[in-house]
Scaffold this active site. Structure first.
Site, PDB file in Angstrom:
ATOM      1  N   ARG A 120     -25.833  -3.882  -1.636  1.00  0.00           N
ATOM      2  CA  ARG A 120     -25.924  -2.630  -2.410  1.00  0.00           C
ATOM      3  C   ARG A 120     -25.810  -1.378  -1.549  1.00  0.00           C
ATOM      4  NH1 ARG A 120     -29.718  -5.810  -4.618  1.00  0.00           N
ATOM      5  NH2 ARG A 120     -29.086  -6.739  -6.605  1.00  0.00           N
ATOM      6  N   LYS A 142     -14.219   8.730  -0.107  1.00  0.00           N
ATOM      7  CA  LYS A 142     -13.589   7.798  -1.049  1.00  0.00           C
ATOM      8  C   LYS A 142     -13.283   6.486  -0.352  1.00  0.00           C
ATOM      9  CE  LYS A 142     -11.067  11.065  -3.952  1.00  0.00           C
ATOM     10  NZ  LYS A 142      -9.702  11.399  -4.408  1.00  0.00           N
ATOM     11  N   GLU A 184       0.989  15.389   5.637  1.00  0.00           N
ATOM     12  CA  GLU A 184      -0.347  15.788   5.148  1.00  0.00           C
ATOM     13  C   GLU A 184      -0.857  16.997   5.945  1.00  0.00           C
ATOM     14  OE1 GLU A 184      -1.436  14.385   2.471  1.00  0.00           O
ATOM     15  OE2 GLU A 184      -0.578  12.352   2.435  1.00  0.00           O
ATOM     16  N   LYS A 225      -9.577  19.831   5.318  1.00  0.00           N
ATOM     17  CA  LYS A 225     -10.115  18.839   4.377  1.00  0.00           C
ATOM     18  C   LYS A 225     -11.637  18.895   4.351  1.00  0.00           C
ATOM     19  CE  LYS A 225      -9.940  14.536   2.125  1.00  0.00           C
ATOM     20  NZ  LYS A 225      -9.247  13.316   1.803  1.00  0.00           N
ATOM     21  N   GLU A 235     -15.550  15.224  -6.051  1.00  0.00           N
ATOM     22  CA  GLU A 235     -14.318  15.487  -6.817  1.00  0.00           C
ATOM     23  C   GLU A 235     -14.568  15.926  -8.250  1.00  0.00           C
ATOM     24  OE1 GLU A 235     -11.275  12.338  -7.082  1.00  0.00           O
ATOM     25  OE2 GLU A 235      -9.941  13.879  -6.314  1.00  0.00           O
ATOM     26  N   ARG A 239     -11.400  19.905  -5.231  1.00  0.00           N
ATOM     27  CA  ARG A 239     -10.627  18.934  -4.458  1.00  0.00           C
ATOM     28  C   ARG A 239      -9.202  18.775  -4.957  1.00  0.00           C
ATOM     29  NH1 ARG A 239     -12.655  13.327  -2.098  1.00  0.00           N
ATOM     30  NH2 ARG A 239     -14.557  14.064  -1.192  1.00  0.00           N
ATOM     31  N   ASN A 243      -4.219  17.934  -3.815  1.00  0.00           N
ATOM     32  CA  ASN A 243      -3.111  17.255  -4.487  1.00  0.00           C
ATOM     33  C   ASN A 243      -1.783  17.968  -4.324  1.00  0.00           C
ATOM     34  OD1 ASN A 243      -3.760  14.847  -5.574  1.00  0.00           O
ATOM     35  ND2 ASN A 243      -4.529  15.699  -7.498  1.00  0.00           N
ATOM     36  N   HIS A 246       1.523  16.295  -4.189  1.00  0.00           N
ATOM     37  CA  HIS A 246       1.280  14.900  -4.542  1.00  0.00           C
ATOM     38  C   HIS A 246       1.636  14.548  -5.979  1.00  0.00           C
ATOM     39  CE1 HIS A 246      -0.655  14.629  -0.693  1.00  0.00           C
ATOM     40  NE2 HIS A 246      -0.975  13.366  -0.882  1.00  0.00           N
ATOM     41  N   HIS A 250       3.911  11.558  -5.932  1.00  0.00           N
ATOM     42  CA  HIS A 250       3.572  10.261  -6.542  1.00  0.00           C
ATOM     43  C   HIS A 250       4.653   9.818  -7.523  1.00  0.00           C
ATOM     44  CE1 HIS A 250      -0.968  10.744  -5.607  1.00  0.00           C
ATOM     45  NE2 HIS A 250      -0.408   9.906  -4.756  1.00  0.00           N
ATOM     46  N   HIS A 262       4.847   7.283   1.435  1.00  0.00           N
ATOM     47  CA  HIS A 262       3.981   8.333   0.893  1.00  0.00           C
ATOM     48  C   HIS A 262       4.261   9.680   1.566  1.00  0.00           C
ATOM     49  CE1 HIS A 262       0.510  10.108  -1.031  1.00  0.00           C
ATOM     50  NE2 HIS A 262       0.087  10.530   0.154  1.00  0.00           N
TER      51      HIS A 262
HETATM   52  N1  LIG Z   1      -9.814   7.522   1.082  1.00  0.00           N
HETATM   53  C1  LIG Z   1      -8.998   8.559   1.020  1.00  0.00           C
HETATM   54  O1  LIG Z   1      -9.387   9.672   0.675  1.00  0.00           O
HETATM   55  C2  LIG Z   1      -7.551   8.375   1.397  1.00  0.00           C
HETATM   56  C3  LIG Z   1      -6.742   9.500   1.619  1.00  0.00           C
HETATM   57  C4  LIG Z   1      -5.425   9.302   2.027  1.00  0.00           C
HETATM   58  C5  LIG Z   1      -4.926   8.014   2.200  1.00  0.00           C
HETATM   59  N2  LIG Z   1      -5.724   6.948   1.965  1.00  0.00           N
HETATM   60  C6  LIG Z   1      -5.223   5.577   2.135  1.00  0.00           C
HETATM   61  O2  LIG Z   1      -4.827   5.394   3.477  1.00  0.00           O
HETATM   62  C7  LIG Z   1      -3.845   4.369   3.526  1.00  0.00           C
HETATM   63  C8  LIG Z   1      -2.764   4.759   4.502  1.00  0.00           C
HETATM   64  O3  LIG Z   1      -3.359   4.890   5.765  1.00  0.00           O
HETATM   65  P1  LIG Z   1      -2.512   5.003   7.105  1.00  0.00           P
HETATM   66  O4  LIG Z   1      -1.359   5.883   6.873  1.00  0.00           O
HETATM   67  O5  LIG Z   1      -3.479   5.354   8.154  1.00  0.00           O
HETATM   68  O6  LIG Z   1      -1.877   3.557   7.302  1.00  0.00           O
HETATM   69  P2  LIG Z   1      -2.511   2.151   7.702  1.00  0.00           P
HETATM   70  O7  LIG Z   1      -3.977   2.137   7.602  1.00  0.00           O
HETATM   71  O8  LIG Z   1      -1.746   1.135   6.944  1.00  0.00           O
HETATM   72  O9  LIG Z   1      -2.121   2.020   9.257  1.00  0.00           O
HETATM   73  C9  LIG Z   1      -0.771   1.920   9.594  1.00  0.00           C
HETATM   74  C10 LIG Z   1      -0.502   0.952  10.727  1.00  0.00           C
HETATM   75  O10 LIG Z   1      -0.806   1.579  11.958  1.00  0.00           O
HETATM   76  C11 LIG Z   1      -1.438   0.689  12.819  1.00  0.00           C
HETATM   77  N3  LIG Z   1      -2.273   1.511  13.684  1.00  0.00           N
HETATM   78  C12 LIG Z   1      -3.383   2.188  13.327  1.00  0.00           C
HETATM   79  N4  LIG Z   1      -3.823   2.929  14.344  1.00  0.00           N
HETATM   80  C13 LIG Z   1      -2.995   2.706  15.390  1.00  0.00           C
HETATM   81  C14 LIG Z   1      -2.928   3.228  16.702  1.00  0.00           C
HETATM   82  N5  LIG Z   1      -3.788   4.140  17.150  1.00  0.00           N
HETATM   83  N6  LIG Z   1      -1.934   2.773  17.500  1.00  0.00           N
HETATM   84  C15 LIG Z   1      -1.026   1.875  17.047  1.00  0.00           C
HETATM   85  N7  LIG Z   1      -1.023   1.386  15.807  1.00  0.00           N
HETATM   86  C16 LIG Z   1      -1.996   1.798  14.980  1.00  0.00           C
HETATM   87  C17 LIG Z   1      -2.179  -0.254  11.933  1.00  0.00           C
HETATM   88  O11 LIG Z   1      -2.339  -1.510  12.562  1.00  0.00           O
HETATM   89  C18 LIG Z   1      -1.297  -0.342  10.709  1.00  0.00           C
HETATM   90  O12 LIG Z   1      -0.388  -1.390  10.846  1.00  0.00           O
HETATM   91  C19 LIG Z   1      -3.373   4.144   2.106  1.00  0.00           C
HETATM   92  O13 LIG Z   1      -3.873   2.922   1.633  1.00  0.00           O
HETATM   93  C20 LIG Z   1      -3.988   5.295   1.330  1.00  0.00           C
HETATM   94  O14 LIG Z   1      -4.301   4.944   0.001  1.00  0.00           O
HETATM   95  C21 LIG Z   1      -7.031   7.110   1.572  1.00  0.00           C
HETATM   96 ZN   LIG Z   2      -1.371  11.939   0.602  1.00  0.00          ZN
END
Ligand SMILES: NC(=O)c1ccc[n+]([C@@H]2O[C@H](COP(=O)([O-])OP(=O)(O)OC[C@H]3O[C@@H](n4cnc5c(N)ncnc54)[C@H](O)[C@@H]3O)[C@@H](O)[C@H]2O)c1
Ligand SMILES: [Zn+2]
Length: 359
Positions: A120, A142, A184, A225, A235, A239, A243, A246, A250, A262
């Site tokens: 929990r 999030k 971003e 941010k 949110e 917030r 967007n 986006h 999207h 993205h």
């Molecule tokens: N929670 C939120 O508010 C929020 C906001 C924006 C995006 N997201 C989410 O984030 C995700 C995308 O995240 P991302 O773009 O970081 O991609 P990701 O987490 O898929 O990472 C991309 C790749 O980079 C590699 N990697 C990570 N750090 C590295 C480093 N320092 N050196 C070498 N390789 C490295 C990882 O192994 C992975 O294969 C999506 O699922 C999206 O929905 C969440």
């Molecule tokens: Zn985004």
């Protein structure tokens, strides 16, 4: 190293550190007295940066255990969540332990949600290693996973106790991943820090080569941010400004069946939405051109990846508005988002967006 404290609730805060060498601040405000640390990361990141994090946790956590998860968006599933929960439970995780999510947005979303749900709610620390993670995904509370019906549809708000973004980790990030984060970053400049555009321009030559941005620039983008989510931690309104780019982005991702990444979709979404802002809110044309040039200079696309007609059916209709209109959060000028009648988004008819699809 940039430091900020987000007041999440009356008795809950998240301390954020961003910059070169920030991992050394992990000991500051460590949430568990004598608890263990479960470092959750994919194999790739564990191999690259696991040891640095282990070293930083030495003398802080009673014991450090690594939990490997699969990487990539396809791994952000309920099945992967169940496996991670089972791995934590098999190791007899306790309420006094801390989950340390080390990786990109996929890892912080998944591990954060596992932390939200195991026993929990376990305390957790986000250690983002991608540019997207540092300026966006790890900040804001999030967490969640994807579902068949869409991305991020199963999740929870579960704020980490700490966000520690060491920009030195970006040295190993592939240029393509850096580029995704730049979209971003530019969005954040437009949303809340006009002078950041100058700072991006000063680094534009290195960014165009695929080099990661400086620690200062990453911290500045993260600060935008932090400022927005501090005013709206769960949110409920403001917030929405995050967007920007986006809504159109999207729709382009969906219309191209996610063949468009993205970051690429957000880049062209930003260009289109800024044209809407020009016409609706008098956003300066010269600034819109400057932003579009900057996107294109660092290797991001500025022309929509599909025709308006195919994107139109994916433009999220808003219940409050008439059919054929969407609500967009738009800037009046760089660094200043429009708020009208208490709302952070204004209704824009489809044909007005269509008119801005191309320059
Ligand atoms: N929670 C939120 O508010 C929020 C906001 C924006 C995006 N997201 C989410 O984030 C995700 C995308 O995240 P991302 O773009 O970081 O991609 P990701 O987490 O898929 O990472 C991309 C790749 O980079 C590699 N990697 C990570 N750090 C590295 C480093 N320092 N050196 C070498 N390789 C490295 C990882 O192994 C992975 O294969 C999506 O699922 C999206 O929905 C969440
Ligand atoms: Zn985004």
């Amino acid at each position: 190293v940039y430091e900020a404290v987000i007041q999440v609730e009356r008795h809950a805060t998240t301390r954020v550190s961003v910059g070169a060498g920030a991992i050394r601040t992990l000991a500051t405000a460590w949430p568990a007295g004598r608890g263990r640390a479960f470092v959750v990361a994919d194999r790739n990141v564990l191999d690259l940066h696991g040891r640095t994090v282990d070293a930083a946790l030495k003398g802080i956590a009673r014991e450090v255990l690594a939990v490997a998860i699969p990487g990539g968006e396809r791994a952000k599933t309920r099945a992967a969540l169940a496996r991670l929960q089972d791995a934590l439970l098999a190791a007899r995780v306790e309420r006094s332990d801390v989950v340390v999510a080390l990786g990109g947005g996929v890892t912080t979303d998944l591990a954060g949600f596992a932390a939200a749900t195991c026993l929990r709610g376990l305390r957790w620390v986000a250690v983002p290693t991608t540019l997207v993670g540092m300026v966006d995904a790890a900040i804001g509370g999030k967490t969640g996973v994807d579902a068949a019906a869409g991305k991020n549809l199963v999740g929870a708000f579960h704020w980490p106790e700490r966000v520690v973004a060491d920009t030195d980790f970006l040295a190993t990030l592939p240029p393509e991943q850096v580029r995704q984060g730049l979209a971003e970053m530019l969005k954040h400049a437009v949303v809340g820090d006009a002078d950041m555009l100058d700072a991006i321009e000063r680094e534009a030559h290195d960014l165009a080569k695929g080099d990661p941005p400086s620690g200062d620039l990453v911290a500045r983008a993260a600060a935008v941010k932090v400022a927005v989510v501090s005013r709206d931690p769960f949110e409920q309104g403001e917030r929405r400004v995050l967007n920007l780019g986006h809504t159109v982005g999207h729709a382009i991702e969906a219309a191209t069946r996610f063949a468009t990444s993205h970051g690429d979709a957000v880049s062209t979404g930003l260009v289109v939405e800024l044209r809407v802002a020009e016409r609706r809110l008098g956003f300066p044309v010269a600034e819109a051109l400057r932003i579009s040039d900057l996107l294109s200079f660092v290797g991001l696309p500025t022309r929509p990846q599909c025709a308006f007609r195919s994107a139109a059916r994916f433009l999220q209709a808003d219940k409050k508005t008439l059919a054929g209109a969407v609500r967009l959060a738009l800037p009046r000028r760089p660094g200043e988002m429009e708020k009208a009648g208490g709302e952070w988004a204004i209704p824009v008819p489809h044909d007005a967006i269509e008119g801005c699809w191309h320059d």
